[in-house]
Design a protein around this motif. Structure first.
Motif, PDB file in Angstrom:
ATOM      1  N   HIS A 199      22.150   0.331  38.276  1.00  0.00           N
ATOM      2  CA  HIS A 199      23.496   0.344  38.855  1.00  0.00           C
ATOM      3  C   HIS A 199      23.438   0.614  40.357  1.00  0.00           C
ATOM      4  O   HIS A 199      22.576   1.348  40.832  1.00  0.00           O
ATOM      5  CB  HIS A 199      24.425   1.325  38.133  1.00  0.00           C
ATOM      6  N   MET A 200      24.378  -0.027  41.071  1.00  0.00           N
ATOM      7  CA  MET A 200      24.406   0.063  42.529  1.00  0.00           C
ATOM      8  C   MET A 200      25.339   1.160  43.030  1.00  0.00           C
ATOM      9  O   MET A 200      25.240   1.590  44.174  1.00  0.00           O
ATOM     10  CB  MET A 200      24.832  -1.291  43.122  1.00  0.00           C
ATOM     11  N   ASP A 201      26.274   1.595  42.187  1.00  0.00           N
ATOM     12  CA  ASP A 201      27.221   2.640  42.613  1.00  0.00           C
ATOM     13  C   ASP A 201      26.561   4.012  42.511  1.00  0.00           C
ATOM     14  O   ASP A 201      25.547   4.195  41.827  1.00  0.00           O
ATOM     15  CB  ASP A 201      28.488   2.587  41.747  1.00  0.00           C
ATOM     16  N   VAL A 202      27.139   4.974  43.210  1.00  0.00           N
ATOM     17  CA  VAL A 202      26.647   6.359  43.169  1.00  0.00           C
ATOM     18  C   VAL A 202      27.824   7.304  42.930  1.00  0.00           C
ATOM     19  O   VAL A 202      28.986   6.940  43.130  1.00  0.00           O
ATOM     20  CB  VAL A 202      25.936   6.775  44.481  1.00  0.00           C
ATOM     21  N   VAL A 203      27.480   8.531  42.537  1.00  0.00           N
ATOM     22  CA  VAL A 203      28.487   9.575  42.336  1.00  0.00           C
ATOM     23  C   VAL A 203      28.922  10.114  43.702  1.00  0.00           C
ATOM     24  O   VAL A 203      28.128  10.136  44.644  1.00  0.00           O
ATOM     25  CB  VAL A 203      27.883  10.694  41.460  1.00  0.00           C
ATOM     26  N   GLU A 204      30.165  10.540  43.792  1.00  0.00           N
ATOM     27  CA  GLU A 204      30.697  11.131  45.032  1.00  0.00           C
ATOM     28  C   GLU A 204      29.801  12.262  45.545  1.00  0.00           C
ATOM     29  O   GLU A 204      29.170  12.971  44.771  1.00  0.00           O
ATOM     30  CB  GLU A 204      32.109  11.675  44.733  1.00  0.00           C
ATOM     31  N   ALA A 205      29.733  12.393  46.847  1.00  0.00           N
ATOM     32  CA  ALA A 205      29.007  13.511  47.461  1.00  0.00           C
ATOM     33  C   ALA A 205      29.827  13.995  48.643  1.00  0.00           C
ATOM     34  O   ALA A 205      30.215  13.197  49.499  1.00  0.00           O
ATOM     35  CB  ALA A 205      27.636  13.044  47.934  1.00  0.00           C
ATOM     36  N   GLY A 214      19.287   1.325  51.598  1.00  0.00           N
ATOM     37  CA  GLY A 214      20.235   1.302  50.479  1.00  0.00           C
ATOM     38  C   GLY A 214      21.108   2.550  50.436  1.00  0.00           C
ATOM     39  O   GLY A 214      22.297   2.483  50.115  1.00  0.00           O
ATOM     40  N   ILE A 215      20.521   3.717  50.769  1.00  0.00           N
ATOM     41  CA  ILE A 215      21.274   4.979  50.742  1.00  0.00           C
ATOM     42  C   ILE A 215      22.427   4.936  51.742  1.00  0.00           C
ATOM     43  O   ILE A 215      23.488   5.517  51.520  1.00  0.00           O
ATOM     44  CB  ILE A 215      20.326   6.166  51.042  1.00  0.00           C
ATOM     45  N   ALA A 216      22.231   4.198  52.856  1.00  0.00           N
ATOM     46  CA  ALA A 216      23.260   4.144  53.910  1.00  0.00           C
ATOM     47  C   ALA A 216      24.524   3.417  53.449  1.00  0.00           C
ATOM     48  O   ALA A 216      25.577   3.565  54.062  1.00  0.00           O
ATOM     49  CB  ALA A 216      22.690   3.478  55.160  1.00  0.00           C
ATOM     50  N   PHE A 217      24.424   2.634  52.362  1.00  0.00           N
ATOM     51  CA  PHE A 217      25.643   2.034  51.802  1.00  0.00           C
ATOM     52  C   PHE A 217      26.302   3.083  50.909  1.00  0.00           C
ATOM     53  O   PHE A 217      25.742   3.466  49.883  1.00  0.00           O
ATOM     54  CB  PHE A 217      25.314   0.783  50.971  1.00  0.00           C
ATOM     55  N   ASP A 218      27.470   3.538  51.328  1.00  0.00           N
ATOM     56  CA  ASP A 218      28.193   4.593  50.606  1.00  0.00           C
ATOM     57  C   ASP A 218      28.894   3.943  49.409  1.00  0.00           C
ATOM     58  O   ASP A 218      30.059   3.558  49.495  1.00  0.00           O
ATOM     59  CB  ASP A 218      29.179   5.212  51.600  1.00  0.00           C
ATOM     60  N   THR A 219      28.158   3.800  48.300  1.00  0.00           N
ATOM     61  CA  THR A 219      28.668   3.007  47.169  1.00  0.00           C
ATOM     62  C   THR A 219      29.420   3.856  46.136  1.00  0.00           C
ATOM     63  O   THR A 219      29.370   3.582  44.940  1.00  0.00           O
ATOM     64  CB  THR A 219      27.536   2.212  46.495  1.00  0.00           C
ATOM     65  N   VAL A 220      30.098   4.902  46.620  1.00  0.00           N
ATOM     66  CA  VAL A 220      30.983   5.700  45.760  1.00  0.00           C
ATOM     67  C   VAL A 220      32.187   4.846  45.371  1.00  0.00           C
ATOM     68  O   VAL A 220      32.651   4.019  46.169  1.00  0.00           O
ATOM     69  CB  VAL A 220      31.449   6.959  46.520  1.00  0.00           C
ATOM     70  N   LYS A 221      32.699   5.053  44.154  1.00  0.00           N
ATOM     71  CA  LYS A 221      33.889   4.318  43.699  1.00  0.00           C
ATOM     72  C   LYS A 221      35.019   4.427  44.731  1.00  0.00           C
ATOM     73  O   LYS A 221      35.315   5.510  45.242  1.00  0.00           O
ATOM     74  CB  LYS A 221      34.376   4.900  42.369  1.00  0.00           C
ATOM     75  N   GLY A 222      35.639   3.275  45.018  1.00  0.00           N
ATOM     76  CA  GLY A 222      36.815   3.264  45.880  1.00  0.00           C
ATOM     77  C   GLY A 222      36.529   3.024  47.351  1.00  0.00           C
ATOM     78  O   GLY A 222      37.452   2.798  48.130  1.00  0.00           O
ATOM     79  N   ARG A 234       8.655 -16.338  30.436  1.00  0.00           N
ATOM     80  CA  ARG A 234      10.011 -16.197  29.883  1.00  0.00           C
ATOM     81  C   ARG A 234      10.938 -15.889  31.051  1.00  0.00           C
ATOM     82  O   ARG A 234      10.486 -15.440  32.104  1.00  0.00           O
ATOM     83  CB  ARG A 234      10.037 -15.071  28.855  1.00  0.00           C
ATOM     84  N   ASP A 235      12.245 -16.143  30.861  1.00  0.00           N
ATOM     85  CA  ASP A 235      13.193 -15.798  31.921  1.00  0.00           C
ATOM     86  C   ASP A 235      13.275 -14.284  32.073  1.00  0.00           C
ATOM     87  O   ASP A 235      13.312 -13.557  31.071  1.00  0.00           O
ATOM     88  CB  ASP A 235      14.591 -16.334  31.594  1.00  0.00           C
ATOM     89  N   ILE A 236      13.318 -13.843  33.319  1.00  0.00           N
ATOM     90  CA  ILE A 236      13.532 -12.417  33.605  1.00  0.00           C
ATOM     91  C   ILE A 236      14.884 -12.297  34.300  1.00  0.00           C
ATOM     92  O   ILE A 236      15.121 -12.933  35.332  1.00  0.00           O
ATOM     93  CB  ILE A 236      12.429 -11.858  34.528  1.00  0.00           C
ATOM     94  N   HIS A 237      15.775 -11.509  33.691  1.00  0.00           N
ATOM     95  CA  HIS A 237      17.095 -11.277  34.294  1.00  0.00           C
ATOM     96  C   HIS A 237      17.128  -9.902  34.926  1.00  0.00           C
ATOM     97  O   HIS A 237      16.635  -8.932  34.341  1.00  0.00           O
ATOM     98  CB  HIS A 237      18.192 -11.321  33.229  1.00  0.00           C
ATOM     99  N   LEU A 238      17.722  -9.814  36.111  1.00  0.00           N
ATOM    100  CA  LEU A 238      18.002  -8.505  36.707  1.00  0.00           C
ATOM    101  C   LEU A 238      19.518  -8.370  36.788  1.00  0.00           C
ATOM    102  O   LEU A 238      20.181  -9.166  37.462  1.00  0.00           O
ATOM    103  CB  LEU A 238      17.385  -8.407  38.101  1.00  0.00           C
ATOM    104  N   PHE A 239      20.071  -7.409  36.035  1.00  0.00           N
ATOM    105  CA  PHE A 239      21.516  -7.160  36.060  1.00  0.00           C
ATOM    106  C   PHE A 239      21.776  -5.820  36.747  1.00  0.00           C
ATOM    107  O   PHE A 239      21.354  -4.776  36.239  1.00  0.00           O
ATOM    108  CB  PHE A 239      22.076  -7.072  34.626  1.00  0.00           C
ATOM    109  N   LEU A 240      22.473  -5.846  37.877  1.00  0.00           N
ATOM    110  CA  LEU A 240      22.848  -4.597  38.545  1.00  0.00           C
ATOM    111  C   LEU A 240      24.362  -4.440  38.477  1.00  0.00           C
ATOM    112  O   LEU A 240      25.106  -5.286  38.981  1.00  0.00           O
ATOM    113  CB  LEU A 240      22.367  -4.593  40.003  1.00  0.00           C
ATOM    114  N   SER A 241      24.804  -3.336  37.856  1.00  0.00           N
ATOM    115  CA  SER A 241      26.234  -3.113  37.681  1.00  0.00           C
ATOM    116  C   SER A 241      26.807  -2.362  38.879  1.00  0.00           C
ATOM    117  O   SER A 241      26.071  -1.840  39.720  1.00  0.00           O
ATOM    118  CB  SER A 241      26.480  -2.334  36.378  1.00  0.00           C
ATOM    119  N   GLY A 242      28.149  -2.326  38.940  1.00  0.00           N
ATOM    120  CA  GLY A 242      28.800  -1.744  40.113  1.00  0.00           C
ATOM    121  C   GLY A 242      29.728  -0.583  39.819  1.00  0.00           C
ATOM    122  O   GLY A 242      30.379  -0.059  40.729  1.00  0.00           O
ATOM    123  N   ASP A 243      29.781  -0.132  38.551  1.00  0.00           N
ATOM    124  CA  ASP A 243      30.668   0.999  38.230  1.00  0.00           C
ATOM    125  C   ASP A 243      30.139   1.802  37.045  1.00  0.00           C
ATOM    126  O   ASP A 243      30.903   2.274  36.220  1.00  0.00           O
ATOM    127  CB  ASP A 243      32.105   0.522  37.970  1.00  0.00           C
TER     128      ASP A 243
END
Ligand SMILES: [Zn+2]
Length: 454
Positions: free
Chosen positions: A94-100, A32-40, A150-159
């Motif tokens: 959340h799936m996004d990360v801060v710039e590095a 997962g870390i190898a995906f550079d999920t910084v904004k843009g 009961r229903d279990i929801h997993l919500f992962l945001s992107g920003d």
């Protein structure tokens, strides 16, 4: 180069591991870390696809996992249908990360590196760690034949780190799905002492509201050799001095009552005594003075507003026509943003100083502590870190929870990561997590989810 590396990691031979165990979780975190999920950078959709592939390999139907594109980013939404005996609950992250900046890091931030018992990389902690652990717990439960009631929801945001557009969309979807409460992977969690012994666990149940106000003074101006009064800079400066000296009235809620009591007992000394005295009487002047003098505690007992930036004048030899100041506020949960603006105007008491904001700041109430969530967290701690009691906490920052709470969904940060206080590198350099923290974190989420859905 970086892309080639990510592809190579994806194609690496599968690790021999039981579904959702610590070895699989570590592998998933590193990939997962190898995906550079910084904004843009446009990598969130690929990371979401990778997580979906893992969920499907772990036993979920592809049709249970929706990935939606939102510009260059994406959301992931898993629904694990239950028997419907109880209302659904949600897990978020959340799936996004801060710039590095790789130049500043000892190791490349987007190449997962395991060294000295740590996994290094941007997102290794915030938030890919607990996202990964929660997903592995879901996979472990699914493959063990667990049937949720009961229903279990997993919500992962992107920003989450930037715009919160996808958070807002998902919070509305959670509301529409009848979600009763939410567990946020992005906050809460435990503390280790110097000898790596778990010593504390916080469940995040409230957040201060963030707001910036602009104070503006305007003046017709003129030549500085022909002075007239009042002077816009002097008026603004007088306002800054008043705001700086002002202290908002102390407040207490269910969350801070619990956190100040636990911390006061643990800490002892003058500050500990002041915490306990404040809980006993939130109007105790001596206790208030002691807590206000501590930058880590003043925000726990009140709203705070600080002048942070000024800008004034347009020429060295002209009377200033305009003077502006930014006032940054951290507002106690439940206090309307406009009430704070009005209070600042009263403090300044000068009609020439206009205080306003052109932004709609999101405020959210504290979440009432739920007996079922507290009991489930207690069970998870008993299973993984026996002897620890969860203490509710009010966070200074803002997370995805703000959006859910604002829609009336009580939200609780129940992360499974334990860190030493001097080893928190989120948003900073050389972010890392201990490899030894992975196995108990998967267990933490497994117990938490199964307790709430059995
Ligand atoms: Zn985060």
């Amino acid at each position: 180069m970086k892309l080639a590396l990510a592809v190579a990691l994806l194609l690496a031979a599968p690790v021999h591991a039981a579904p959702g165990d610590a070895a699989q979780a570590k592998e998933m975190l590193k990939r997962g870390i190898a995906f550079d999920t910084v904004k843009g950078r446009g990598k969130v959709p690929a990371y979401a696809d990778y997580l979906k592939t893992a969920l499907v390999a772990g036993g979920f139907a592809a049709s249970d996992v929706a990935i939606d594109r939102h510009g260059e980013t994406a959301t992931l939404h898993l629904v694990w249908r239950g028997s419907g005996k109880k209302r659904p609950f949600a897990i978020t992250g959340h799936m996004d990360v801060v710039e590095a900046n790789p130049k500043d890091w000892v190791r490349d931030p987007f190449t997962p590196i395991e060294e000295d018992g740590f996994v290094f990389g941007r997102g290794s902690h915030d938030n890919k760690f607990d996202v990964t652990m929660a997903i592995n717990a879901l996979i472990a439960l699914k493959s063990s034949g667990f049937k949720p009631n009961r229903d279990i929801h997993l919500f992962l945001s992107g920003d989450e780190e930037t715009d919160w557009k996808t958070t807002e969309i998902q919070a509305r979807a959670a509301k529409a799905a009848g979600v009763e409460f939410m567990l946020n992977t992005d906050n809460g969690g435990g503390t280790l002492d110097e000898n790596l012994k778990p010593v504390a666990y916080n469940i995040s149940a409230a957040e201060k509201t963030y707001a910036d106000f602009k104070a503006v003074v305007t003046n017709p101006g003129g030549h500085s050799s022909l002075p007239t009064w009042p002077n816009a800079i002097a008026q603004l400066a007088a306002a800054a001095v008043k705001i700086d000296a002002y202290r908002f009235a102390p407040q207490i809620n269910e969350i801070t009552r619990a956190s100040l009591t636990a911390e006061g007992r643990k800490r002892g000394g003058r500050t500990g005594a002041a915490m306990l005295a404040f809980v006993a009487n939130p109007a105790d002047p001596a206790a208030i003075a002691t807590l206000r003098a501590d930058p880590w505690l003043i925000g726990q007992i009140s709203t705070t507003c600080i002048p942070t930036m000024v800008s004034a004048g347009h020429a060295e030899n002209a009377l200033p026509q305009r003077a502006t100041m930014n006032i940054n506020c951290r507002i106690f949960p439940g206090v309307p943003v406009d009430a704070v603006r009005a209070e600042l105007e009263k403090v300044v008491a000068d009609p020439a100083v206009k205080i306003g904001t052109d932004t709609v700041w999101l405020s959210s109430p504290a979440s009432p502590l739920r007996a079922d969530v507290m009991a489930a967290v207690a069970k998870a701690l008993a299973a993984t870190r026996p002897g620890l009691t969860a203490v509710p906490a009010m966070d200074a920052g803002a997370s995805d929870s703000v959006w859910y709470r604002a829609l009336g969904i009580p939200s609780f940060g129940t992360g499974g990561l334990f860190v030493r206080e001097n080893e928190v590198f989120i948003h900073g350099l050389n972010e890392r997590v201990r490899v030894a923290s992975i196995a108990p974190a998967v267990d933490h989420w497994r117990v938490l989810i199964s307790e709430l859905a059995r």
